[in-house]
Design a protein around this motif. Structure first.
Motif, mmCIF file in Angstrom:
data_model
loop_
_atom_site.group_PDB
_atom_site.id
_atom_site.type_symbol
_atom_site.label_atom_id
_atom_site.label_comp_id
_atom_site.label_asym_id
_atom_site.label_seq_id
_atom_site.Cartn_x
_atom_site.Cartn_y
_atom_site.Cartn_z
ATOM 1 N N ALA A 45 0.820 -1.211 0.000
ATOM 2 C CA ALA A 45 0.000 0.000 0.000
ATOM 3 C C ALA A 45 0.855 1.262 0.000
ATOM 4 C CB ALA A 45 -0.924 0.000 1.205
ATOM 5 N N GLY A 46 2.167 1.125 0.155
ATOM 6 C CA GLY A 46 3.050 2.278 0.105
ATOM 7 C C GLY A 46 2.969 3.188 1.308
ATOM 8 N N MET A 47 2.701 2.617 2.489
ATOM 9 C CA MET A 47 2.645 3.437 3.695
ATOM 10 C C MET A 47 3.140 2.636 4.882
ATOM 11 S SD MET A 47 -1.446 3.549 4.602
ATOM 12 C CE MET A 47 -1.862 4.185 2.985
ATOM 13 N N SER A 48 3.552 3.361 5.910
ATOM 14 C CA SER A 48 4.031 2.723 7.129
ATOM 15 C C SER A 48 2.861 2.479 8.079
ATOM 16 C CB SER A 48 5.077 3.611 7.802
ATOM 17 O OG SER A 48 4.486 4.822 8.249
ATOM 18 N N VAL A 49 3.150 1.758 9.173
ATOM 19 C CA VAL A 49 2.123 1.497 10.173
ATOM 20 C C VAL A 49 1.640 2.810 10.791
ATOM 21 C CG1 VAL A 49 1.681 0.456 12.434
ATOM 22 C CG2 VAL A 49 2.934 -0.829 10.688
ATOM 23 N N GLY A 50 2.572 3.705 11.102
ATOM 24 C CA GLY A 50 2.203 4.988 11.689
ATOM 25 C C GLY A 50 1.324 5.806 10.768
ATOM 26 N N GLU A 51 1.648 5.814 9.479
ATOM 27 C CA GLU A 51 0.843 6.571 8.521
ATOM 28 C C GLU A 51 -0.566 5.997 8.401
ATOM 29 O OE1 GLU A 51 4.423 8.064 5.508
ATOM 30 O OE2 GLU A 51 3.376 6.171 5.151
ATOM 31 N N LEU A 114 -4.850 17.864 16.135
ATOM 32 C CA LEU A 114 -3.978 17.224 17.116
ATOM 33 C C LEU A 114 -3.366 15.941 16.567
ATOM 34 C CD1 LEU A 114 -5.987 17.706 20.439
ATOM 35 C CD2 LEU A 114 -3.843 18.816 19.792
ATOM 36 N N LEU A 115 -4.146 15.171 15.798
ATOM 37 C CA LEU A 115 -3.607 13.956 15.203
ATOM 38 C C LEU A 115 -2.487 14.266 14.220
ATOM 39 C CD1 LEU A 115 -6.806 11.788 14.542
ATOM 40 C CD2 LEU A 115 -4.927 11.253 16.084
ATOM 41 N N VAL A 116 -2.689 15.282 13.396
ATOM 42 C CA VAL A 116 -1.642 15.661 12.437
ATOM 43 C C VAL A 116 -0.395 16.134 13.175
ATOM 44 C CG1 VAL A 116 -1.024 17.255 10.593
ATOM 45 C CG2 VAL A 116 -3.302 16.208 10.623
ATOM 46 N N ALA A 117 -0.580 17.000 14.166
ATOM 47 C CA ALA A 117 0.563 17.498 14.931
ATOM 48 C C ALA A 117 1.264 16.371 15.697
ATOM 49 C CB ALA A 117 0.097 18.580 15.907
ATOM 50 N N GLY A 118 0.470 15.470 16.305
ATOM 51 C CA GLY A 118 1.057 14.360 17.036
ATOM 52 C C GLY A 118 1.796 13.398 16.129
ATOM 53 N N GLY A 119 1.254 13.136 14.949
ATOM 54 C CA GLY A 119 1.942 12.254 14.012
ATOM 55 C C GLY A 119 3.270 12.816 13.557
ATOM 56 N N ILE A 120 3.307 14.130 13.343
ATOM 57 C CA ILE A 120 4.561 14.768 12.928
ATOM 58 C C ILE A 120 5.570 14.799 14.073
ATOM 59 C CG2 ILE A 120 5.578 16.940 12.126
ATOM 60 C CD1 ILE A 120 2.924 17.499 10.692
ATOM 61 N N ALA A 121 5.091 15.088 15.280
ATOM 62 C CA ALA A 121 5.988 15.274 16.417
ATOM 63 C C ALA A 121 6.495 13.958 17.000
ATOM 64 C CB ALA A 121 5.283 16.088 17.504
ATOM 65 N N LEU A 123 5.668 10.495 15.746
ATOM 66 C CA LEU A 123 5.827 9.328 14.879
ATOM 67 C C LEU A 123 6.684 9.633 13.656
ATOM 68 C CD1 LEU A 123 2.210 7.835 14.976
ATOM 69 C CD2 LEU A 123 4.208 7.154 16.317
ATOM 70 N N ASP A 124 7.267 10.823 13.620
ATOM 71 C CA ASP A 124 8.154 11.230 12.524
ATOM 72 C C ASP A 124 7.471 11.180 11.161
ATOM 73 O OD1 ASP A 124 10.306 11.639 14.267
ATOM 74 O OD2 ASP A 124 10.876 9.521 14.190
ATOM 75 N N LEU A 125 6.183 11.452 11.126
ATOM 76 C CA LEU A 125 5.486 11.531 9.853
ATOM 77 C C LEU A 125 5.769 12.876 9.204
ATOM 78 C CD1 LEU A 125 1.990 9.973 10.683
ATOM 79 C CD2 LEU A 125 4.118 8.838 10.019
ATOM 80 N N THR A 126 5.608 12.919 7.896
ATOM 81 C CA THR A 126 5.857 14.159 7.177
ATOM 82 C C THR A 126 4.672 15.111 7.354
ATOM 83 O OG1 THR A 126 4.859 13.291 5.147
ATOM 84 C CG2 THR A 126 7.227 12.941 5.459
ATOM 85 N N MET A 203 -11.666 9.138 2.928
ATOM 86 C CA MET A 203 -10.382 8.607 3.370
ATOM 87 C C MET A 203 -9.330 8.700 2.276
ATOM 88 S SD MET A 203 -10.750 8.020 6.470
ATOM 89 C CE MET A 203 -9.051 7.451 6.595
ATOM 90 N N THR A 204 -9.748 8.540 1.029
ATOM 91 C CA THR A 204 -8.801 8.714 -0.083
ATOM 92 C C THR A 204 -8.276 10.139 -0.125
ATOM 93 O OG1 THR A 204 -9.917 6.989 -1.381
ATOM 94 C CG2 THR A 204 -8.505 8.528 -2.579
ATOM 95 N N LEU A 205 -9.148 11.112 0.071
ATOM 96 C CA LEU A 205 -8.724 12.513 0.088
ATOM 97 C C LEU A 205 -7.806 12.800 1.275
ATOM 98 C CD1 LEU A 205 -12.059 14.324 -0.847
ATOM 99 C CD2 LEU A 205 -10.040 14.036 -2.290
ATOM 100 N N VAL A 206 -8.136 12.220 2.431
ATOM 101 C CA VAL A 206 -7.309 12.438 3.624
ATOM 102 C C VAL A 206 -5.896 11.898 3.397
ATOM 103 C CG1 VAL A 206 -6.984 11.723 6.027
ATOM 104 C CG2 VAL A 206 -9.219 12.532 5.253
ATOM 105 N N ARG A 207 -5.795 10.683 2.871
ATOM 106 C CA ARG A 207 -4.471 10.099 2.626
ATOM 107 C C ARG A 207 -3.730 10.859 1.527
ATOM 108 N NH1 ARG A 207 -6.781 4.738 3.870
ATOM 109 N NH2 ARG A 207 -5.840 4.131 5.858
ATOM 110 N N ALA A 208 -4.459 11.278 0.497
ATOM 111 C CA ALA A 208 -3.817 12.046 -0.569
ATOM 112 C C ALA A 208 -3.293 13.374 -0.044
ATOM 113 C CB ALA A 208 -4.806 12.281 -1.708
ATOM 114 N N GLY A 209 -4.062 14.009 0.849
ATOM 115 C CA GLY A 209 -3.642 15.296 1.385
ATOM 116 C C GLY A 209 -2.485 15.191 2.343
ATOM 117 N N TRP A 210 -2.446 14.136 3.162
ATOM 118 C CA TRP A 210 -1.379 14.013 4.156
ATOM 119 C C TRP A 210 -0.137 13.317 3.587
ATOM 120 C CZ3 TRP A 210 -2.389 12.319 9.925
ATOM 121 C CH2 TRP A 210 -1.219 12.574 10.680
#
Length: 247
Positions: A45-51, A114-121, A123-126, A203-210
């Protein structure tokens, strides 16, 4: 609508059960699904567990904070004759429904941020690749979940039974809309069917955006799929929503 929103926010803050579901359940579900996904192979699927867990967490916010919370709110206000009394004034029907939904919208936006900020801070997500697509996906998801909440409330007799009537959408979205298991990991025929589910386009839009990795044409198709469900839900609300107690 602002007055209705303030009143609903006050009632939500006083309802400990609803507040727990709105504030803590999405985080608990993300933690549980992340632990489960640690054993899954998401390379295809081209993504990590955290993503997968964090983008799925946004879907959980839409379901738990918006849909589940609003079904209970609409049913409770209907059974207490609040909706009937509001309709005797100058407030339009859609203003009553939207005003009731405003606190849930605010909580959903805050938790998604908060989820976006927490994932970046943590889980090292982009950072989001296309913030516009992420915002559109969340906004479209909130509108769709609110409309489906009113539809579900029409067939819900009591606040207690809302735990049952909201379960079908929850289970279908959890298993088929790619909240945690991407459609790329499903058999082709099943994935093609799941693409038509209400929350799949969101969900497709959310994944495409993030996370990126989705072509604009595919994102447009996902947005149109989600948009089709909005007028269908609004039609169902106009046709079957009940403003008086179900007795």
């Amino acid at each position: 609508m602002a007055g209705l929103g303030r009143a609903e926010l006050t009632l939500l803050l006083r309802n400990r059960t609803a507040l727990f579901v709105a504030l803590l359940m999405p985080a608990l579900m993300v933690a549980a699904m992340k632990a489960s996904l640690d054993r899954a192979d998401l390379g295809e699927a081209g993504m990590s567990v955290g993503e997968a867990a964090m983008t799925g967490g946004i879907g959980m916010v839409l379901i738990l904070v918006v849909h589940l919370n609003l079904v209970s709110a609409y049913v409770a206000r209907r059974e207490e004759l609040v909706l009937k009394r509001l309709r005797t004034g100058e407030v339009a029907d859609h203003e009553i429904l939207v005003g009731t939904a405003l606190p849930a919208f605010g909580l959903a936006v805050a938790q998604c941020a908060l989820l976006v900020a927490g994932g970046i801070a943590f889980l090292d997500l982009t950072a989001p690749k296309s913030l516009d697509l992420l915002v559109v996906g969340i906004a479209l998801g909130m509108v769709l979940m609110a409309a489906l909440s009113a539809v579900t409330a029409a067939v819900t007799r009591t606040v207690e039974s809302a735990q049952i009537t909201t379960m079908p959408l929850f289970m279908i979205s959890l298993g088929g809309s790619g909240l945690f298991v991407p459609l790329e990991l499903m058999p082709e025929k099943i994935a093609s069917f799941c693409e038509l589910l209400p929350l799949t386009g969101v969900m497709t839009l959310v994944r495409a955006g993030w996370l990126g990795g989705v072509e604009r044409g595919e994102a447009t198709t996902a947005a149109l799929t989600a948009l089709v469900w909005v007028p269908l839900s609004v039609f169902a609300v106009r046709r079957w929503f009940r403003w008086e107690p179900r007795r």
